[in-house]
Design a protein around this motif. Structure first.
Motif, PDB file in Angstrom:
ATOM      1  N   THR A   7       0.869  -1.171   0.000  1.00 62.54           N
ATOM      2  CA  THR A   7       0.000   0.000   0.000  1.00 62.54           C
ATOM      3  C   THR A   7       0.906   1.220   0.000  1.00 62.54           C
ATOM      4  OG1 THR A   7      -0.088  -0.100   2.411  1.00 62.54           O
ATOM      5  CG2 THR A   7      -1.840  -1.171   1.221  1.00 62.54           C
ATOM      6  N   GLU A   8       1.545   1.469  -1.136  1.00 60.24           N
ATOM      7  CA  GLU A   8       2.665   2.379  -1.104  1.00 60.24           C
ATOM      8  C   GLU A   8       2.426   3.698  -1.800  1.00 60.24           C
ATOM      9  OE1 GLU A   8       1.669   0.253  -3.403  1.00 60.24           O
ATOM     10  OE2 GLU A   8       3.432  -0.990  -3.510  1.00 60.24           O
ATOM     11  N   ASP A   9       1.325   3.869  -2.479  1.00 65.02           N
ATOM     12  CA  ASP A   9       1.124   5.123  -3.196  1.00 65.02           C
ATOM     13  C   ASP A   9       0.548   6.168  -2.258  1.00 65.02           C
ATOM     14  OD1 ASP A   9      -1.957   4.152  -4.878  1.00 65.02           O
ATOM     15  OD2 ASP A   9      -1.144   3.672  -2.920  1.00 65.02           O
ATOM     16  N   SER A  10       0.839   7.415  -2.525  1.00 64.24           N
ATOM     17  CA  SER A  10       0.307   8.482  -1.689  1.00 64.24           C
ATOM     18  C   SER A  10      -0.892   9.105  -2.377  1.00 64.24           C
ATOM     19  CB  SER A  10       1.373   9.553  -1.439  1.00 64.24           C
ATOM     20  OG  SER A  10       1.823  10.093  -2.642  1.00 64.24           O
ATOM     21  N   ALA A  11      -1.899   9.471  -1.594  1.00 60.13           N
ATOM     22  CA  ALA A  11      -3.116  10.040  -2.146  1.00 60.13           C
ATOM     23  C   ALA A  11      -2.876  11.456  -2.614  1.00 60.13           C
ATOM     24  CB  ALA A  11      -4.219  10.024  -1.094  1.00 60.13           C
ATOM     25  N   PRO A  12      -3.643  11.940  -3.591  1.00 67.11           N
ATOM     26  CA  PRO A  12      -3.536  13.341  -3.973  1.00 67.11           C
ATOM     27  C   PRO A  12      -3.937  14.219  -2.799  1.00 67.11           C
ATOM     28  CG  PRO A  12      -5.435  12.309  -5.021  1.00 67.11           C
ATOM     29  CD  PRO A  12      -4.648  11.213  -4.371  1.00 67.11           C
ATOM     30  N   ALA A 179      15.252   9.431  -3.836  1.00 67.82           N
ATOM     31  CA  ALA A 179      15.578  10.565  -4.707  1.00 67.82           C
ATOM     32  C   ALA A 179      16.006  10.133  -6.099  1.00 67.82           C
ATOM     33  CB  ALA A 179      16.676  11.410  -4.059  1.00 67.82           C
ATOM     34  N   ALA A 180      16.918   9.168  -6.191  1.00 68.46           N
ATOM     35  CA  ALA A 180      17.433   8.756  -7.499  1.00 68.46           C
ATOM     36  C   ALA A 180      16.332   8.134  -8.355  1.00 68.46           C
ATOM     37  CB  ALA A 180      18.578   7.768  -7.314  1.00 68.46           C
ATOM     38  N   LYS A 181      15.446   7.377  -7.738  1.00 72.56           N
ATOM     39  CA  LYS A 181      14.377   6.721  -8.487  1.00 72.56           C
ATOM     40  C   LYS A 181      13.281   7.706  -8.874  1.00 72.56           C
ATOM     41  CE  LYS A 181      16.576   2.917  -7.965  1.00 72.56           C
ATOM     42  NZ  LYS A 181      17.319   2.327  -9.113  1.00 72.56           N
ATOM     43  N   LEU A 182      13.006   8.674  -8.027  1.00 76.59           N
ATOM     44  CA  LEU A 182      11.996   9.679  -8.354  1.00 76.59           C
ATOM     45  C   LEU A 182      12.415  10.493  -9.575  1.00 76.59           C
ATOM     46  CD1 LEU A 182      11.085  10.889  -4.752  1.00 76.59           C
ATOM     47  CD2 LEU A 182       9.545   9.739  -6.345  1.00 76.59           C
ATOM     48  N   SER A 183      13.717  10.694  -9.754  1.00 73.59           N
ATOM     49  CA  SER A 183      14.194  11.474 -10.891  1.00 73.59           C
ATOM     50  C   SER A 183      14.029  10.727 -12.210  1.00 73.59           C
ATOM     51  CB  SER A 183      15.670  11.841 -10.694  1.00 73.59           C
ATOM     52  OG  SER A 183      16.479  10.678 -10.675  1.00 73.59           O
ATOM     53  N   ALA A 184      13.769   9.409 -12.129  1.00 70.63           N
ATOM     54  CA  ALA A 184      13.625   8.602 -13.345  1.00 70.63           C
ATOM     55  C   ALA A 184      12.167   8.306 -13.667  1.00 70.63           C
ATOM     56  CB  ALA A 184      14.397   7.295 -13.178  1.00 70.63           C
ATOM     57  N   LEU A 185      11.246   9.032 -13.050  1.00 64.28           N
ATOM     58  CA  LEU A 185       9.828   8.758 -13.252  1.00 64.28           C
ATOM     59  C   LEU A 185       9.395   8.888 -14.711  1.00 64.28           C
ATOM     60  CD1 LEU A 185       7.856  10.248 -10.216  1.00 64.28           C
ATOM     61  CD2 LEU A 185       7.725   7.928 -11.119  1.00 64.28           C
ATOM     62  N   ASP A 186      10.043   9.793 -15.451  1.00 62.83           N
ATOM     63  CA  ASP A 186       9.644  10.027 -16.846  1.00 62.83           C
ATOM     64  C   ASP A 186      10.297   9.050 -17.824  1.00 62.83           C
ATOM     65  OD1 ASP A 186       8.038  12.144 -16.093  1.00 62.83           O
ATOM     66  OD2 ASP A 186       9.652  13.617 -16.303  1.00 62.83           O
ATOM     67  N   THR A 187      11.150   8.160 -17.331  1.00 63.90           N
ATOM     68  CA  THR A 187      11.797   7.191 -18.202  1.00 63.90           C
ATOM     69  C   THR A 187      10.830   6.049 -18.500  1.00 63.90           C
ATOM     70  OG1 THR A 187      13.950   7.691 -17.210  1.00 63.90           O
ATOM     71  CG2 THR A 187      13.763   5.649 -18.482  1.00 63.90           C
ATOM     72  N   PRO A 188      10.510   5.804 -19.774  1.00 66.04           N
ATOM     73  CA  PRO A 188       9.537   4.745 -20.096  1.00 66.04           C
ATOM     74  C   PRO A 188      10.023   3.374 -19.641  1.00 66.04           C
ATOM     75  CG  PRO A 188       9.951   6.172 -21.987  1.00 66.04           C
ATOM     76  CD  PRO A 188      10.981   6.517 -20.974  1.00 66.04           C
ATOM     77  N   VAL A 189       9.060   2.541 -19.250  1.00 65.70           N
ATOM     78  CA  VAL A 189       9.348   1.155 -18.870  1.00 65.70           C
ATOM     79  C   VAL A 189       8.902   0.253 -20.016  1.00 65.70           C
ATOM     80  CG1 VAL A 189       8.889  -0.685 -17.208  1.00 65.70           C
ATOM     81  CG2 VAL A 189       8.999   1.708 -16.435  1.00 65.70           C
ATOM     82  N   PRO A 190       9.802  -0.517 -20.609  1.00 65.42           N
ATOM     83  CA  PRO A 190       9.405  -1.385 -21.730  1.00 65.42           C
ATOM     84  C   PRO A 190       8.325  -2.381 -21.293  1.00 65.42           C
ATOM     85  CG  PRO A 190      11.802  -1.249 -21.550  1.00 65.42           C
ATOM     86  CD  PRO A 190      11.252  -0.603 -20.316  1.00 65.42           C
ATOM     87  N   LEU A 191       7.303  -2.530 -22.123  1.00 69.06           N
ATOM     88  CA  LEU A 191       6.216  -3.459 -21.823  1.00 69.06           C
ATOM     89  C   LEU A 191       6.514  -4.797 -22.479  1.00 69.06           C
ATOM     90  CD1 LEU A 191       3.461  -3.961 -20.546  1.00 69.06           C
ATOM     91  CD2 LEU A 191       2.411  -3.112 -22.648  1.00 69.06           C
ATOM     92  N   PRO A 232      -2.627   3.477 -10.883  1.00 68.91           N
ATOM     93  CA  PRO A 232      -3.598   4.569 -11.015  1.00 68.91           C
ATOM     94  C   PRO A 232      -2.954   5.949 -11.100  1.00 68.91           C
ATOM     95  CG  PRO A 232      -3.553   3.742  -8.761  1.00 68.91           C
ATOM     96  CD  PRO A 232      -2.723   2.808  -9.576  1.00 68.91           C
ATOM     97  N   ARG A 233      -1.696   6.043 -10.694  1.00 69.87           N
ATOM     98  CA  ARG A 233      -0.964   7.314 -10.802  1.00 69.87           C
ATOM     99  C   ARG A 233       0.517   6.998 -10.953  1.00 69.87           C
ATOM    100  NH1 ARG A 233      -2.861   6.740  -5.708  1.00 69.87           N
ATOM    101  NH2 ARG A 233      -4.630   8.052  -6.203  1.00 69.87           N
ATOM    102  N   PRO A 234       1.325   7.973 -11.393  1.00 72.78           N
ATOM    103  CA  PRO A 234       2.752   7.701 -11.564  1.00 72.78           C
ATOM    104  C   PRO A 234       3.388   7.202 -10.269  1.00 72.78           C
ATOM    105  CG  PRO A 234       2.169   9.779 -12.603  1.00 72.78           C
ATOM    106  CD  PRO A 234       0.961   9.339 -11.841  1.00 72.78           C
ATOM    107  N   ASN A 235       4.271   6.214 -10.395  1.00 74.77           N
ATOM    108  CA  ASN A 235       4.926   5.636  -9.233  1.00 74.77           C
ATOM    109  C   ASN A 235       6.386   5.386  -9.572  1.00 74.77           C
ATOM    110  OD1 ASN A 235       5.193   4.504  -6.665  1.00 74.77           O
ATOM    111  ND2 ASN A 235       3.239   3.433  -6.815  1.00 74.77           N
TER     112      ASN A 235
END
Length: 323
Positions: A7-12, A179-191, A232-235
């Motif tokens: 249960t790791e995502d934070s609510a808006p 911090a390091a992982k948050l900076s890579a949020l915009d990097t696409p993940v291959p499906l 449901p939201r960027p993670n």
């Protein structure tokens, strides 16, 4: 132990519900449950019985975009774990002072079910469940961690029980940690291509979270960051809900049982599953008791364990040939 999240995502950002008076009903909002749409929220309302005891009403739908029926008779057993997950966050926010932007981690989860009571024919009947909060640790006026233990009943019949241990992290601490992982949020993940939906116990290809390898009972985790329910939201990492689903799909594929109707599911999470590194899912089928099959599932990434799980289901009796 380094936690990995279920249960790791934070609510808006939204106002946290004021603490209700004992025996007053409070409505569960999608913000409290950390979901984007009302149809994905299963707990409906709750009553505070005491400082650590609560009673909820939930609705488990006959049809859902992801938690849909597993055959023509049974609801999805995973809805129990998702309801426990949501209710734990609801109480953390509304009853124990966790701010709206809190990041949650669940270190362990155990669910026991009666599959014969999880019937589509009863889906219109509300589910009542009692929650006991224990091992409550505070951080100032807020919440550091707690355990929630729940019993679920429908029309008075015990359907399931479960428990999970949840931790809370502030946004500031989370930024330091990730911090390091948050900076890579915009990097696409291959499906990756998925295994056959039927093999995974799913009806739709887009809900498959396992990709094939050249070894039996070993898969790669298939991460679809565009999935509206699983992401449901960027993670910045793979949600634990995806890992738990991967364990269920691996148990289905390895056991050959369709549907795989677990009577017990346990999981322990050891660290975050990263988006941009391969995660291997391995399953081992055990026959420890007559009439049962247990599947042990592990998730491995960068040479270390991400999670372990065990799922036990009844094995249908073999039909003897009359010839």
């Amino acid at each position: 132990m380094s936690p990995a999240t279920l249960t790791e995502d934070s609510a808006p950002p939204s106002p946290v519900t004021e603490r209700p008076a004992p025996h007053a009903h409070t409505v569960v909002t999608k913000e409290l449950a950390h979901r984007n749409t009302e149809t994905d929220v299963f707990p409906a309302r709750w009553t505070r019985i005491s400082d650590t005891r609560f009673r909820f009403t939930a609705h488990w739908p006959a049809a859902h975009a992801f938690f849909g029926p597993v055959d023509d008779r049974h609801q999805d057993p995973m809805v129990v774990g998702e309801t426990l997950r949501q209710a734990s966050m609801v109480l953390a926010h509304a009853e124990f002072g966790a701010p709206a932007d809190t990041h949650f981690v669940m270190w362990d989860l155990t669910v026991r079910l009666d599959p014969s009571a999880l019937l589509l024919a009863d889906a219109a009947e509300p589910v009542e469940f009692d929650v006991v909060c224990s091992e409550v640790r505070r951080r100032g006026s807020g919440l550091h961690s707690m355990r929630t233990t729940m019993e679920f009943r429908r029309a008075g019949r015990l359907v399931a029980s479960g428990t999970g241990s949840t931790g809370c992290t502030s946004p500031r601490a989370y930024r330091r940690l990730r911090a390091a992982k948050l900076s890579a949020l915009d990097t696409p993940v291959p499906l990756l291509p998925g295994i056959a939906p039927r093999t995974a116990g799913r009806a739709r290809a887009e809900d498959v979270v396992l990709a094939p390898t050249d070894r039996p009972d070993v898969w790669h985790l298939r991460v679809d960051t565009g999935h509206p329910v699983l992401f449901p939201r960027p993670n910045d990492h793979v949600p634990g809900m995806v890992l738990f689903e991967a364990a269920r799909q691996a148990a289905t594929a390895a056991s050959g049982l369709r549907p795989f109707l677990p009577a017990a599911m346990t999981a322990g999470f050891t660290r975050y599953a990263e988006l941009h590194a391969p995660c291997r899912i391995e399953a081992e089928v055990l026959h420890e008791r007559p009439g049962e099959v247990t599947v042990r599932v592990s998730g491995l990434q960068d040479g270390g364990s991400v999670f372990t799980a065990a799922l036990t289901a009844a094995r249908p009796p073999r039909v003897r040939s009359l010839s």
